[in-house]
Design an enzyme around this catalytic site. Structure first.
Site, short mmCIF file in Angstrom:
data_model
loop_
_atom_site.label_atom_id
_atom_site.label_comp_id
_atom_site.label_asym_id
_atom_site.label_seq_id
_atom_site.Cartn_x
_atom_site.Cartn_y
_atom_site.Cartn_z
N CYS A 192 0.86 -1.19 0.00
CA CYS A 192 0.00 0.00 0.00
C CYS A 192 0.89 1.23 0.00
O CYS A 192 1.91 1.26 0.70
CB CYS A 192 -0.89 -0.01 1.25
SG CYS A 192 -1.98 1.41 1.37
N HIS A 234 -9.15 -3.84 -1.66
CA HIS A 234 -8.14 -3.06 -0.94
C HIS A 234 -8.47 -1.56 -1.02
O HIS A 234 -8.47 -0.86 0.00
CB HIS A 234 -6.75 -3.35 -1.54
CG HIS A 234 -5.65 -2.53 -0.97
ND1 HIS A 234 -4.61 -3.06 -0.24
CD2 HIS A 234 -5.41 -1.18 -1.03
CE1 HIS A 234 -3.80 -2.08 0.14
NE2 HIS A 234 -4.25 -0.93 -0.33
N GLU A 235 -8.75 -1.07 -2.24
CA GLU A 235 -9.00 0.37 -2.41
C GLU A 235 -10.27 0.80 -1.70
O GLU A 235 -10.31 1.85 -1.07
CB GLU A 235 -9.07 0.73 -3.90
CG GLU A 235 -7.77 0.54 -4.67
CD GLU A 235 -6.54 1.10 -3.99
OE1 GLU A 235 -6.64 2.12 -3.29
OE2 GLU A 235 -5.47 0.49 -4.15
N HIS A 291 -10.09 1.50 1.99
CA HIS A 291 -9.59 2.82 2.37
C HIS A 291 -10.75 3.80 2.62
O HIS A 291 -10.61 4.72 3.43
CB HIS A 291 -8.70 3.41 1.27
CG HIS A 291 -7.29 2.90 1.27
ND1 HIS A 291 -6.41 3.11 2.30
CD2 HIS A 291 -6.60 2.18 0.34
CE1 HIS A 291 -5.23 2.55 2.01
NE2 HIS A 291 -5.32 1.98 0.83
NI NI Z 1 -3.66 1.09 -0.10
#
Ligand code: NI
Length: 177
Positions: A100, A142-143, A146
């Site tokens: 990341c 994953h994105e 966030h």
């Molecule tokens: Ni990330």
């Protein structure tokens, strides 16, 4: 039109729940996306979420181009995804290494759903609706994490499988997400 500073783990802005976008096609959104693309490409990332540059909106970008050094690597179309909603298609979980841009130099082994469906809007408000698997599904999960204040170490099941990329993979060059 600028490479922005990426917030690193420990900055509490990465722990916020981001706000939905309502104003599509605006100059502000367009400028944000230019900065996000410039930043992601400058840092050789596979994806970036707006909160990582301190903008608390539900906007992510991602994409992996064909790379001649890694001809077998999966490609992901360059995508702008706004106000995303992800749903798992089944219970199949896969573990793989992730990085990341908010944790430069680190990698962790992270469980993710293998098969997901996602919907969202592009920068003009057009619907994006995809069913994906594997690496593409991983990057989207994953994105979108966030946007809910979740960083990948929070999902690692075995914390011994978390460390510095150079120690874990001494011979490889890997992208960050
Ligand atoms: Ni990330």
């Amino acid at each position: 039109m600028a490479i922005r500073q990426v917030l690193r783990m420990g900055d509490t802005r990465l722990l916020q729940c981001a706000e939905p976008v309502s104003d599509f096609g605006s100059d502000a959104l367009r400028a944000l996306l230019v900065d996000m693309r410039d930043t992601m490409h400058a840092l050789n990332g596979a994806g970036l979420a707006a909160p990582q540059i301190g903008v608390n909106l539900r906007v992510v970008i991602f994409g992996v181009e064909k790379n001649t050094r890694y001809p077998d690597a999966e490609t992901i179309p360059e995508t702008v995804l706004i106000n995303p909603v992800i749903a798992q298609l089944d219970d199949e979980i896969e573990e793989a290494w992730e990085g990341c841009l908010s944790l430069p130099g680190l990698r962790g082994l992270v469980p993710r759903f293998r098969n997901v469906h996602y919907r969202g809007r592009d920068e003009y408000g057009a619907l994006i609706d995809r069913t994906v698997s594997g690496f593409h599904a991983r990057v989207v999960q994953h994105e979108c994490d966030h946007l809910d204040g979740i960083l990948y170490p929070m999902r690692i099941r075995d914390i011994t499988r978390f460390g510095y990329t150079e120690e874990l993979f001494p011979d490889q060059v890997l992208q960050d997400e």
